[in-house]
Design a protein around this motif. Structure first.
Motif, short mmCIF file in Angstrom:
data_model
loop_
_atom_site.label_atom_id
_atom_site.label_comp_id
_atom_site.label_asym_id
_atom_site.label_seq_id
_atom_site.Cartn_x
_atom_site.Cartn_y
_atom_site.Cartn_z
N ASN A 92 0.86 -1.17 0.08
CA ASN A 92 -0.09 0.06 0.09
C ASN A 92 1.05 1.21 -0.01
N GLY A 93 2.39 0.87 0.14
CA GLY A 93 3.05 2.28 -0.03
C GLY A 93 3.27 2.79 1.42
N GLU A 94 2.75 1.88 2.45
CA GLU A 94 3.14 2.57 3.94
C GLU A 94 4.47 2.16 4.41
N VAL A 95 5.34 2.92 5.10
CA VAL A 95 6.56 2.79 5.43
C VAL A 95 6.36 2.07 6.84
N ARG A 96 6.97 0.72 6.92
CA ARG A 96 6.88 0.10 8.43
C ARG A 96 8.19 -0.29 8.64
N HIS A 97 8.24 -1.01 9.74
CA HIS A 97 9.79 -1.79 10.20
C HIS A 97 9.69 -3.05 10.07
N LEU A 98 10.75 -3.82 9.86
CA LEU A 98 10.57 -5.48 9.83
C LEU A 98 9.72 -6.21 11.08
N PHE A 99 10.40 -5.37 12.01
CA PHE A 99 9.82 -5.90 13.47
C PHE A 99 8.18 -5.92 13.63
N ASP A 100 7.71 -4.89 12.96
CA ASP A 100 6.42 -4.77 13.05
C ASP A 100 5.23 -5.78 12.54
N PHE A 101 5.82 -6.68 11.85
CA PHE A 101 5.29 -7.86 11.08
C PHE A 101 5.38 -9.13 12.05
N MET A 102 6.21 -9.12 13.14
CA MET A 102 6.35 -10.32 14.00
C MET A 102 5.06 -10.22 15.03
N GLN A 103 4.65 -11.86 15.02
CA GLN A 103 3.49 -12.33 15.93
C GLN A 103 4.02 -12.99 17.07
N ASP A 104 3.80 -12.79 18.22
CA ASP A 104 4.26 -13.49 19.31
C ASP A 104 5.64 -14.27 19.20
N ASN A 105 5.55 -15.32 19.24
CA ASN A 105 7.03 -16.03 19.20
C ASN A 105 7.12 -16.78 18.04
N ARG A 106 6.12 -16.56 17.01
CA ARG A 106 6.39 -17.04 15.81
C ARG A 106 7.51 -16.65 15.04
N PRO A 107 8.22 -17.36 14.13
CA PRO A 107 9.15 -16.93 13.50
C PRO A 107 8.64 -16.11 12.29
#
Length: 116
Positions: A92-107
């Motif tokens: 969508n063109g939104e700037v985020r950071h890699l760690f924003d996509f982490m969920q709980d302890n899932r790799p």
């Protein structure tokens, strides 16, 4: 220490480049245009050497190159060490950071590919 070495390297390159532009303007024009061919910059209809020449090896050029190179130091990954929290752009063109996509302890799995 790395930032100081980068500062010395980039400053030296800019001083040498500026000096060569003054002493050998035609040779430097050919060199810059040749670099433009490699980077495909000359395919940009807004690119004109006469418009861009004053920006090459200027103080703003120095600051920009330093900013880019110093930023890359932060994004470097090393084996056995935590991954950097690199900025990414969503579909969508939104700037985020890699760690924003982490969920709980899932790799978090990154899959790189090409659509060409």
């Amino acid at each position: 220490l790395q930032k100081i070495l980068i500062l010395l390297h980039v400053t030296t390159c800019v001083v040498i480049g500026k000096t060569l532009m003054i002493l050998f303007p035609n040779a430097m024009k050919r060199y810059i245009l040749k670099q433009g061919e490699k980077s495909r910059m000359n395919e940009n209809p807004k690119f004109s050497y006469e418009n861009w020449r004053p920006t090459f090896f200027s103080f703003k050029y120095l600051l920009f190159v330093l900013k880019v190179k110093w930023k890359r130091l932060e994004d470097e990954a090393y084996e056995g060490r935590p991954a950097p929290n690199t900025p990414v752009v969503t579909l969508n063109g939104e700037v985020r950071h890699l760690f924003d996509f982490m969920q709980d302890n899932r790799p978090l799995i990154l899959n790189f590919g090409s659509c060409t």
